[in-house]
Write a protein that holds these residues in place. Structure first.
Motif, mmCIF file in Angstrom:
data_model
loop_
_atom_site.group_PDB
_atom_site.id
_atom_site.type_symbol
_atom_site.label_atom_id
_atom_site.label_comp_id
_atom_site.label_asym_id
_atom_site.label_seq_id
_atom_site.Cartn_x
_atom_site.Cartn_y
_atom_site.Cartn_z
ATOM 1 N N PHE A 6 0.837 -1.199 0.000
ATOM 2 C CA PHE A 6 0.000 0.000 0.000
ATOM 3 C C PHE A 6 0.871 1.248 0.000
ATOM 4 O O PHE A 6 2.019 1.230 0.443
ATOM 5 N N THR A 7 0.297 2.325 -0.474
ATOM 6 C CA THR A 7 0.972 3.620 -0.428
ATOM 7 C C THR A 7 0.214 4.551 0.511
ATOM 8 O O THR A 7 -0.965 4.335 0.809
ATOM 9 N N GLU A 8 0.899 5.581 0.971
ATOM 10 C CA GLU A 8 0.254 6.543 1.865
ATOM 11 C C GLU A 8 -0.906 7.252 1.175
ATOM 12 O O GLU A 8 -1.917 7.580 1.815
ATOM 13 N N THR A 9 -0.784 7.470 -0.127
ATOM 14 C CA THR A 9 -1.868 8.123 -0.878
ATOM 15 C C THR A 9 -3.129 7.275 -0.841
ATOM 16 O O THR A 9 -4.249 7.796 -0.662
ATOM 17 N N GLU A 10 -2.976 5.955 -1.014
ATOM 18 C CA GLU A 10 -4.141 5.056 -0.980
ATOM 19 C C GLU A 10 -4.784 5.061 0.395
ATOM 20 O O GLU A 10 -6.023 5.053 0.519
ATOM 21 N N VAL A 11 -3.952 5.061 1.423
ATOM 22 C CA VAL A 11 -4.491 5.061 2.793
ATOM 23 C C VAL A 11 -5.237 6.360 3.073
ATOM 24 O O VAL A 11 -6.341 6.357 3.646
ATOM 25 N N MET A 12 -4.672 7.494 2.650
ATOM 26 C CA MET A 12 -5.341 8.780 2.866
ATOM 27 C C MET A 12 -6.658 8.844 2.111
ATOM 28 O O MET A 12 -7.652 9.396 2.609
ATOM 29 N N LYS A 13 -6.691 8.275 0.936
ATOM 30 C CA LYS A 13 -7.921 8.254 0.149
ATOM 31 C C LYS A 13 -8.993 7.412 0.827
ATOM 32 O O LYS A 13 -10.175 7.772 0.860
ATOM 33 N N ALA A 14 -8.566 6.281 1.412
ATOM 34 C CA ALA A 14 -9.514 5.415 2.120
ATOM 35 C C ALA A 14 -10.062 6.114 3.366
ATOM 36 O O ALA A 14 -11.255 5.998 3.687
ATOM 37 N N ILE A 15 -9.187 6.844 4.080
ATOM 38 C CA ILE A 15 -9.636 7.583 5.267
ATOM 39 C C ILE A 15 -10.684 8.623 4.884
ATOM 40 O O ILE A 15 -11.669 8.843 5.592
ATOM 41 N N GLY A 16 -10.472 9.271 3.750
ATOM 42 C CA GLY A 16 -11.411 10.302 3.303
ATOM 43 C C GLY A 16 -12.790 9.767 2.989
ATOM 44 O O GLY A 16 -13.779 10.508 3.013
ATOM 45 N N LYS A 17 -12.901 8.461 2.710
ATOM 46 C CA LYS A 17 -14.196 7.858 2.371
ATOM 47 C C LYS A 17 -14.934 7.297 3.588
ATOM 48 O O LYS A 17 -16.039 6.767 3.446
ATOM 49 N N LEU A 18 -14.328 7.404 4.780
ATOM 50 C CA LEU A 18 -14.977 6.880 5.981
ATOM 51 C C LEU A 18 -16.233 7.689 6.313
ATOM 52 O O LEU A 18 -16.257 8.915 6.138
ATOM 53 N N ASN A 19 -17.261 7.012 6.774
ATOM 54 C CA ASN A 19 -18.494 7.686 7.186
ATOM 55 C C ASN A 19 -18.300 8.340 8.555
ATOM 56 O O ASN A 19 -17.781 7.709 9.491
ATOM 57 N N THR A 20 -18.706 9.576 8.675
ATOM 58 C CA THR A 20 -18.565 10.308 9.937
ATOM 59 C C THR A 20 -19.838 10.200 10.775
ATOM 60 O O THR A 20 -20.843 9.640 10.353
ATOM 61 N N LYS A 21 -19.744 10.748 11.982
ATOM 62 C CA LYS A 21 -20.861 10.769 12.944
ATOM 63 C C LYS A 21 -21.355 9.362 13.258
ATOM 64 O O LYS A 21 -22.548 9.123 13.405
ATOM 65 N N LYS A 22 -20.411 8.423 13.355
ATOM 66 C CA LYS A 22 -20.736 7.047 13.717
ATOM 67 C C LYS A 22 -20.142 6.730 15.091
ATOM 68 O O LYS A 22 -19.292 7.458 15.604
ATOM 69 N N SER A 23 -20.587 5.636 15.674
ATOM 70 C CA SER A 23 -20.112 5.244 16.996
ATOM 71 C C SER A 23 -18.623 4.914 16.962
ATOM 72 O O SER A 23 -18.094 4.472 15.935
#
Length: 491
Positions: free
Chosen positions: A401-418
């Motif tokens: 994996f690359t840091e760019t891929e990880v940052m992109k995945a973090i950006g797609k996380l749903n917010t306001k969750k438990s």
């Protein structure tokens, strides 16, 4: 009490508050316990919920923090030793919780004497308790009596002020019986060596704690700097399980005392690591002792928090506290349930309970071909074979994996969750993308290279969804036990 002494604040409980009342013949009140202090001390005083109708306690913050326990012990009569021991058990718990951080003062009508002239059942129990807890009057014991029967048929010394540190008391006094004193007791007073500064600033009673994180108002720079401090050591570690443990951090808000012990353990570990982690080295012994202190302190604070919640439930039961109790009980920081109902039999032995859970989940993990449709089962087997073949081909030079891929995945996380079991939410990661991405990239690449899944990835939170008509499917009160003894009825 406030009407009687308007210049003083008080903490009061009546010993017969919970006794049933018959409107036909009202009995005489039994009295109770009360602690009073000047209004200027209010900001330095905390009322504790520990105790019962006969035992109350407060904490006073000063140069030497003090825990004052006031007790009105049961009178000596038939079978009274059981209630007497119960009150002493409550006092014991309070002392155990606060003796490491506070000076202890136990006072009140103890209905038992420390004098050698009398030795009834209450006297024996009290003498044994005082000796075990290391309590004393602080100075030379005054032999004068503090209780005089109204008919003057007897007298004794049953009112005391006891401390766990003799240096706390500079003077101890038992007043003489006065003709204007209509009570059967005389007053007992002490002069302490501690001065409590007056704090005239009024307490803000409307201030409420904020539990919801205000992500829009946070200082992102400071937040990322705090994370950055430990990132380098996490990336340098090769073991994925160790990386995850270092990444998670503490799951609770550590008190100042616990933080000191944590830092001490961390420093001792580094020193022990420098000498080669020798098991017989003196540094190893020091580290074990410091860890023991840390665990003891954490258990003590958890016990205080747990008892406070239980007392809130008893004082004001509601659905919010009920769900809070469920959340606490499902946490791995809490103790296990007292009883499990397995095959219509109650099991109280922790070792047998663990075996039952292990057997149940072991049975769940065993493939059962008869519960799946054949077409679906064959498709799963084919996918598994293809996955294994692909992994074998990439074993020599796997794609990382690359840091760019990880940052992109973090950006797609749903917010306001438990939050997860470590208290981490999507907002934590999204507000520190550039800081945590190198760490997460290192962890995921280690998983590929080592072909090892961290143990923490295999944990999750199970939440029982309570239904109005089937509430007993999840918990049930065991007959003959208190309201906090629950057991799983169904797995």
């Amino acid at each position: 009490m406030k009407n009687l002494v308007p210049s003083m604040e008080n903490y009061t409980r009546c010993s017969d508050t919970n006794d049933p009342r018959d409107s036909f013949k009202l009995p005489k009140g039994k009295g109770g316990v009360s602690i009073l202090w000047p209004n200027s001390w209010t900001n330095n005083v905390k009322k504790l919920k520990d105790g019962n109708e006969r035992v109350i306690a407060i904490l006073i913050t000063t140069s030497q923090d003090i825990c004052i326990i006031n007790a009105y012990m049961p009178t000596c009569n038939t079978d009274s030793q059981y209630e007497y021991r119960e009150c002493l058990d409550i006092i014991f718990d309070i002392i155990q919780k606060y003796q490491e951080t506070h000076k202890i003062i136990l006072c009140g009508d103890l209905n038992g004497t420390l004098l050698d002239s009398r030795n009834n059942k209450h006297d024996k129990i009290l003498k044994s308790f005082v000796s075990e807890m290391g309590l004393s009057t602080g100075v030379n014991k005054d032999e004068r009596h503090s209780f005089f029967h109204h008919a003057w048929s007897s007298s004794s010394q049953i009112d005391y002020i006891l401390v766990n540190d003799k240096n706390l008391i500079s003077k101890y006094n038992i007043d003489e019986k006065s003709s204007i004193n209509l009570s059967a007791h005389t007053s007992v007073s002490v002069k302490t060596t501690i001065e409590i500064p007056a704090n005239t600033k009024p307490a803000n009673k409307n201030k409420k704690a904020k539990f919801k994180l205000q992500w829009d108002e946070m200082d992102k720079r400071q937040y990322n700097n705090l994370i950055q401090q430990d990132s380098i050591s996490v990336i340098a570690e090769n073991n994925v399980n160790t990386q995850m443990d270092m990444l998670k951090g503490p799951k609770w808000k550590a008190s100042p005392e616990v933080q000191i012990l944590l830092r001490s353990c961390r420093d001792l570990y580094k020193q022990w690591q420098e000498v080669g982690k020798q098991k017989d080295h003196p540094m190893a012994t020091m580290l074990r002792n410091e860890k023991r202190k840390l665990r003891s302190k954490i258990r003590m604070e958890q016990a205080v928090s747990r008892q406070n919640l239980y007392q809130q439930i008893m004082d004001n039961p509601n659905s919010q506290l009920f769900y809070r109790l469920i959340n606490r009980n499902r946490s791995n920081q809490q103790t296990s349930t007292n009883c499990l109902k397995i095959d219509e039999a109650y099991n109280f032995v922790p070792e047998e309970q663990r075996k039952s859970f292990a057997k149940y989940y072991e049975d769940l993990s065993v493939p059962k071909e008869n519960i799946y449709e054949n077409g679906y089962l064959n498709l799963c087997k084919i996918r598994q074979q293809l996955y294994e073949q692909a992994m074998d081909k990439e074993a020599e030079d796997p794609e990382q994996f690359t840091e760019t891929e990880v940052m992109k995945a973090i950006g797609k996380l749903n917010t306001k969750k438990s939050a997860d079991e470590s208290g981490i939410t999507a907002e934590h990661l999204q507000n520190s993308k550039s800081t945590v991405s190198p760490v997460l990239t290192s962890i995921f690449n280690n998983i590929i290279l080592k072909r090892t899944v961290p143990v923490s990835f295999k944990f999750g939170i199970l939440t029982p969804v309570l239904k109005k008509t089937k509430r007993s499917n999840y918990y049930e009160q065991l007959p003959g036990y208190n309201s906090y003894t629950y057991y799983w009825k169904n797995f």
